[in-house]
Design a protein around this motif. Structure first.
Motif, short mmCIF file in Angstrom:
data_model
loop_
_atom_site.label_atom_id
_atom_site.label_comp_id
_atom_site.label_asym_id
_atom_site.label_seq_id
_atom_site.Cartn_x
_atom_site.Cartn_y
_atom_site.Cartn_z
N ARG A 111 0.79 -1.04 -0.09
CA ARG A 111 -0.15 0.06 0.17
C ARG A 111 0.90 1.17 -0.01
O ARG A 111 0.65 2.22 -0.81
CB ARG A 111 -0.75 -0.03 1.21
CG ARG A 111 -2.31 0.80 0.92
CD ARG A 111 -2.58 1.50 2.33
NE ARG A 111 -1.67 2.49 2.84
CZ ARG A 111 -1.65 3.72 2.45
NH1 ARG A 111 -2.47 4.11 1.44
NH2 ARG A 111 -0.72 4.55 3.08
N LEU A 112 1.98 1.17 1.08
CA LEU A 112 2.86 2.38 0.84
C LEU A 112 3.53 2.62 -0.31
O LEU A 112 3.62 3.79 -0.98
CB LEU A 112 3.86 2.47 1.98
CG LEU A 112 4.60 3.41 1.99
CD1 LEU A 112 4.07 4.77 2.29
CD2 LEU A 112 5.71 3.45 3.34
N LEU A 113 4.07 1.67 -1.05
CA LEU A 113 4.80 1.78 -2.48
C LEU A 113 3.73 2.12 -3.37
O LEU A 113 4.15 2.96 -4.36
CB LEU A 113 5.40 0.35 -2.81
CG LEU A 113 6.37 -0.19 -2.03
CD1 LEU A 113 6.80 -1.86 -2.41
CD2 LEU A 113 7.44 0.73 -2.34
N SER A 114 2.56 1.69 -3.35
CA SER A 114 1.49 2.21 -4.45
C SER A 114 1.28 3.58 -4.10
O SER A 114 1.18 4.52 -4.99
CB SER A 114 0.27 1.55 -4.31
OG SER A 114 -0.82 1.76 -5.32
N GLN A 115 0.99 4.13 -2.81
CA GLN A 115 0.99 5.51 -2.63
C GLN A 115 1.93 6.29 -3.06
O GLN A 115 1.72 7.51 -3.58
CB GLN A 115 0.67 5.58 -1.00
CG GLN A 115 0.15 6.97 -0.40
CD GLN A 115 -1.19 7.16 -0.34
OE1 GLN A 115 -1.88 6.41 0.24
NE2 GLN A 115 -1.86 8.27 -1.30
N PHE A 116 3.13 5.82 -2.64
CA PHE A 116 4.29 6.61 -3.25
C PHE A 116 4.46 6.83 -4.70
O PHE A 116 4.54 7.87 -5.12
CB PHE A 116 5.67 5.98 -2.45
CG PHE A 116 6.93 6.84 -3.12
CD1 PHE A 116 7.46 7.84 -2.56
CD2 PHE A 116 7.65 6.26 -4.07
CE1 PHE A 116 8.58 8.69 -2.69
CE2 PHE A 116 8.76 7.06 -4.44
CZ PHE A 116 9.24 8.14 -3.58
N PHE A 117 4.42 5.70 -5.35
CA PHE A 117 4.54 5.61 -6.87
C PHE A 117 3.41 6.37 -7.55
O PHE A 117 3.45 7.00 -8.58
CB PHE A 117 4.52 4.27 -7.30
CG PHE A 117 6.18 3.63 -7.15
CD1 PHE A 117 6.70 3.48 -8.22
CD2 PHE A 117 6.63 3.48 -5.90
CE1 PHE A 117 7.98 2.90 -8.13
CE2 PHE A 117 7.72 2.91 -5.94
CZ PHE A 117 8.57 2.58 -6.88
#
Length: 284
Positions: A111-117
């Protein structure tokens, strides 16, 4: 609370699934946690009020048809072009009757990777050399700095407990036992990382047509699940919540036709054994 039935399930492989007698309570409240699956909006709209409507990409943003408006919980001042699925947390006082709530929970790391990207792509110039040439450690530092700046730790737990994802809140207020109790009483909980199996489970529980297009995540963030970023990322509260959601999801999927859609390798860093052995601090 009203309830409505759906049609007979029609799986892409033409195998029938034994349906529950449950109906989805309406009005439905979709608690849409950021970066957990906007595509679910189309599944809900098609199932509840537009039986023959095609799934479109990106997920539709047209106003709700008049016949659908009473089927969803409305919120004040929503984004005008998004009829449902605003990133609005549960009402903090909504502690007992959450049986009309549907949601998706996601691996905290993913989820955090998706939020960042997804959100910070332009800022960090992810598609050109400035970011790609950084070392793994430097990339991780940039992502964690982003998470700290916008208070994304515990995002999913906060939403379940009535706090917006980006609002700062002390860890003592992230009562994971209360959050797990709520999640276990929701009408439906899907796992974003197991998208196809989750949509299948939705139809297994409530009926409706499981079309091939519904198994697709139509708003994927372009980062690989095999990424070596944030391999050791820790989010104590969201991981505990994810564990609760995964246990519920896995127990519901196990033994059904939906089990065939489980992606076995998606949790290479989060084994089923780890998830089922994760302890929940009852004092949190």
């Amino acid at each position: 609370m009203l309830s409505i039935p759906f049609r007979t399930v029609n799986f892409t492989n033409r195998e029938k699934v034994r349906l529950s007698t449950r109906h989805l309570p309406v009005p439905v409240e979709w608690m849409h946690i950021p970066k957990t699956g906007t595509s679910f909006r189309d599944v809900l709209l098609k199932a509840l009020c537009e039986e023959d409507a095609p799934i479109v990409m990106p997920a539709r943003i047209a106003p709700l048809p008049t016949k659908c408006k009473n089927l969803f919980v409305s919120h004040e001042n929503p984004r005008k072009n998004w009829p449902i699925g605003h990133h609005i947390p549960l009402n903090p006082s909504q502690t007992t009757d959450v049986t009309n709530v549907v949601t998706f929970i996601r691996s905290p790391r993913h989820r955090l990777l998706s939020q960042f990207f997804g959100v910070q792509g332009d800022q960090y110039k992810l598609l050109n050399s400035s970011f790609s040439q950084l070392s793994v450690r430097e990339k991780n530092d940039a992502i964690l700095a982003f998470a700290n700046k916008y208070h994304y730790q515990g995002c999913q737990t906060k939403m379940v407990l009535g706090v917006r994802c980006q609002d700062p809140v002390g860890p003592e207020k992230l009562r994971i036992l209360d959050a797990c109790k709520r999640v276990n009483n929701f009408a439906f909980v899907g796992i974003t990382d197991q998208w196809e199996a989750s949509v299948c489970l939705f139809h297994h529980l409530f009926g409706g047509n499981f079309g091939q297009e519904e198994g697709k995540n139509m708003r994927k963030t372009l980062f690989p699940y095999t990424s070596n970023l944030l391999v050791e990322y820790e989010d104590e509260h969201d991981f505990a919540l994810f564990s609760c959601a995964w246990k519920r999801f896995y127990n519901q999927v196990r033994g059904t036709r939906c089990e065939q859609f489980l992606e076995k390798d998606i949790f290479s860093e989060l084994s089923v054994q780890q998830l089922f052995s994760t302890s929940v601090d009852h004092s949190a």
